[in-house]
Write a protein that holds these residues in place. Sequence first.
Motif, short mmCIF file in Angstrom:
data_model
loop_
_atom_site.label_atom_id
_atom_site.label_comp_id
_atom_site.label_asym_id
_atom_site.label_seq_id
_atom_site.Cartn_x
_atom_site.Cartn_y
_atom_site.Cartn_z
N HIS A 271 -4.48 7.02 -2.65
CA HIS A 271 -3.99 5.89 -1.88
C HIS A 271 -4.35 4.63 -2.64
N VAL A 272 -3.36 3.75 -2.84
CA VAL A 272 -3.60 2.50 -3.55
C VAL A 272 -3.09 1.34 -2.72
N ALA A 273 -3.83 0.26 -2.74
CA ALA A 273 -3.42 -0.99 -2.10
C ALA A 273 -3.61 -2.11 -3.11
N LEU A 274 -2.56 -2.91 -3.31
CA LEU A 274 -2.62 -4.08 -4.18
C LEU A 274 -2.55 -5.32 -3.30
N VAL A 275 -3.58 -6.16 -3.39
CA VAL A 275 -3.65 -7.38 -2.59
C VAL A 275 -3.66 -8.56 -3.55
N VAL A 276 -2.58 -9.34 -3.55
CA VAL A 276 -2.44 -10.48 -4.44
C VAL A 276 -2.88 -11.74 -3.70
N ARG A 277 -3.82 -12.44 -4.27
CA ARG A 277 -4.31 -13.67 -3.65
C ARG A 277 -3.29 -14.79 -3.79
N ALA B 122 0.84 -1.20 0.00
CA ALA B 122 0.00 0.00 0.00
C ALA B 122 0.87 1.24 0.00
N LEU B 123 0.34 2.34 -0.56
CA LEU B 123 1.13 3.56 -0.73
C LEU B 123 0.21 4.76 -0.94
N TRP B 124 0.53 5.88 -0.26
CA TRP B 124 -0.01 7.18 -0.66
C TRP B 124 0.94 7.74 -1.72
N PHE B 125 0.40 8.30 -2.81
CA PHE B 125 1.28 8.82 -3.86
C PHE B 125 0.64 9.99 -4.59
N ARG B 126 1.50 10.77 -5.22
CA ARG B 126 1.09 11.89 -6.09
C ARG B 126 2.02 11.91 -7.28
N LEU B 127 1.44 11.89 -8.49
CA LEU B 127 2.22 11.92 -9.72
C LEU B 127 2.59 13.35 -10.08
N GLY B 128 3.83 13.55 -10.52
CA GLY B 128 4.28 14.87 -10.95
C GLY B 128 3.95 15.13 -12.41
N GLU B 129 3.95 16.39 -12.78
CA GLU B 129 3.66 16.77 -14.16
C GLU B 129 4.69 16.18 -15.12
N THR B 130 5.93 16.04 -14.67
CA THR B 130 6.99 15.56 -15.55
C THR B 130 6.65 14.23 -16.18
N GLY C 91 -10.90 12.29 1.65
CA GLY C 91 -12.18 12.97 1.79
C GLY C 91 -13.34 12.28 1.11
N ARG C 92 -13.08 11.15 0.41
CA ARG C 92 -14.15 10.43 -0.26
C ARG C 92 -14.18 8.99 0.24
N PRO C 93 -15.34 8.35 0.19
CA PRO C 93 -15.40 6.94 0.60
C PRO C 93 -14.53 6.10 -0.33
N PRO C 94 -13.89 5.05 0.19
CA PRO C 94 -13.08 4.18 -0.65
C PRO C 94 -13.91 3.55 -1.76
N GLN C 95 -13.31 3.39 -2.93
CA GLN C 95 -13.99 2.75 -4.03
C GLN C 95 -14.00 1.24 -3.83
N ASN C 96 -14.96 0.58 -4.48
CA ASN C 96 -14.98 -0.87 -4.44
C ASN C 96 -13.74 -1.41 -5.15
N PRO C 97 -13.20 -2.53 -4.69
CA PRO C 97 -11.97 -3.03 -5.30
C PRO C 97 -12.19 -3.48 -6.74
N VAL C 98 -11.13 -3.33 -7.54
CA VAL C 98 -11.11 -3.82 -8.92
C VAL C 98 -10.44 -5.19 -8.92
N GLN C 99 -11.08 -6.18 -9.55
CA GLN C 99 -10.52 -7.51 -9.63
C GLN C 99 -9.62 -7.61 -10.86
N LEU D 12 -8.50 1.69 -4.47
CA LEU D 12 -8.10 3.07 -4.71
C LEU D 12 -8.95 4.00 -3.85
N SER D 13 -8.28 4.95 -3.19
CA SER D 13 -8.98 5.91 -2.34
C SER D 13 -8.45 7.31 -2.64
N VAL D 14 -9.32 8.29 -2.45
CA VAL D 14 -8.96 9.70 -2.55
C VAL D 14 -9.33 10.36 -1.24
#
Length: 537
Positions: free
Chosen positions: A436-442, A378-386, A467-475, A463-465
């Motif tokens: 915020h992204v979390a990758l969970v490998v089964r 899991a990681l909080w991240f921000r992508l730069g313009e570059t 101030g907003r509720p977390p999104q449902n996971p993508v399989q 995936l989470s942003v």
Amino acid sequence: MARLVLLSVAVHLVSPNLLGRWFVRGVSHAFRASAVRGGGIVAPPLPASLNLTVHEGVLTDGECGAIMDLASPHLTPSRVGRPPREEPGLRISLSCRLPRLPVPELWSAERKLAAACGLPAEVGEDLQVGAYPPGAYYGVHCDDRPGGRPGGGGRLATALAYLNDLDPSQASGGYTVFSGRAFDLQGEPDFLQGGDGRVRFLHRLCGEEGLAAARVEPRAGRVISWRNFAPCAPGTGDTGIDRSYKFVPESAHGAGPVVAVAAQGGSTTLERSATKYVVQQWFGMGKEINVSRHPRLIAHLGLGAADSFGVDPMADLGSPYGTPAATATSLAGCPRKITSVPSLIPNIGATRIRGIGACIHAHGQPNSAPGAEGVAAALWFRLGETGFTEGNSGEQRLFRIGPHELCVGAGGSFVWHVGGGSARTPAGLQPGTWYHVALVVRPPVEKDAEPTRARTLQAELYLSVPGRPPQNPVQMEISLSSAPEGVEGVSVGGCQHGSERMVDLTVTDFYAVDANFAGNGHTFAFAVMLYDPTQGF
């Protein structure tokens, strides 16, 4: 090292019409006392479900001093509630959160607090330090509420440690008080409501002329612990996976005001010994695992969060006491910059990784990648313009855990790579936005028993942003003809397959765990999600 002792400690039971103080002694482990006073006043018995226990001499002077030194520059006016806000009618104090840091005194203190509650360290939240200068207080409140957290969780227990003694020539008071009764203001469900009434009730509990109460005096190294929920028959409680825990309303307590003593010789300067310092830790229920304390942690890079506290930002907290350190690399002959910058977290820094192929790598602890038990990161991240400039082809890698790589591809999509296979899912990620992204490998699914070990790997992407509720996971799913080659260690940043690409990535803590969190991705990210300032503590 200090030894954990369950002390028969003196607790002040205060009642009206009483001259002096009444001490109840010989109460071992937990308090079960009641006493009759003049005028028919009965000091309230403390229920067994509260399990209020005093442990004497738990933290050493070195542990207390290290916690105060780390926290002092970060103390700000305390906020309560969700979303957090200042409520001077209820609480006046200073506080800050201490994330997991490569400081041995912090680690040993956490182990002792967990032992005091009789709970595993991995369900503990981050430490919370409070400072109560003269005039500060916290009205009667509970550390959780009926129903706990959504999803069946809650703060099962609390451990509170006093970090210093008050100098009687400068200040007095600062007791932690328990009335032994449920506190209710006309049935108001919100524990923040009625702040003025809660403070008035606090003063009655602290005063000699007030209500009967159990008071615990602040003393350096002393720890008190209690339960906010008690076990009950499944289906009869109000929280827990199977509603097997019931809220303990008698857990209502308060921090009595610290009273200043007139300075001698005309001096108005008050030293640290005139301020009550405490550290507390809340412990969740079994499913609320705090990733940074998980026993199967592969790696935890504190990065900017650690740097903001003046400790090694490259330490790998997946190793004992935060060693060894991670390394920053880039492609040969290419400059790279690893700098500390502000993040979305108030008073906590982040780390910006810039350069051709720039990344941070840590060897981490051995993992069974892809593993029979699954892995997660899991990681909080921000992508730069570059990273989005024209001609900057290739994928920006967010992190690698063993052979698994999670990257950002064209159109801001997520791409998961492992063993020569890949899976892509659109996400619309934008530069300059925190995610915020979390990758969970089964655990892998074997297709046959042949030596090639063909298999299908499945993962959940969360995936989470802020101030907003977390999104449902993508399989996501990748089919491989054979097991991927074992690759040790973890990386943050860099490029997929080592391509020559400009990296511009800002991150906070990074976690990787060798455990199967399938179906519990947001629980897995619990410790990281606490960073969201809109959620509160």
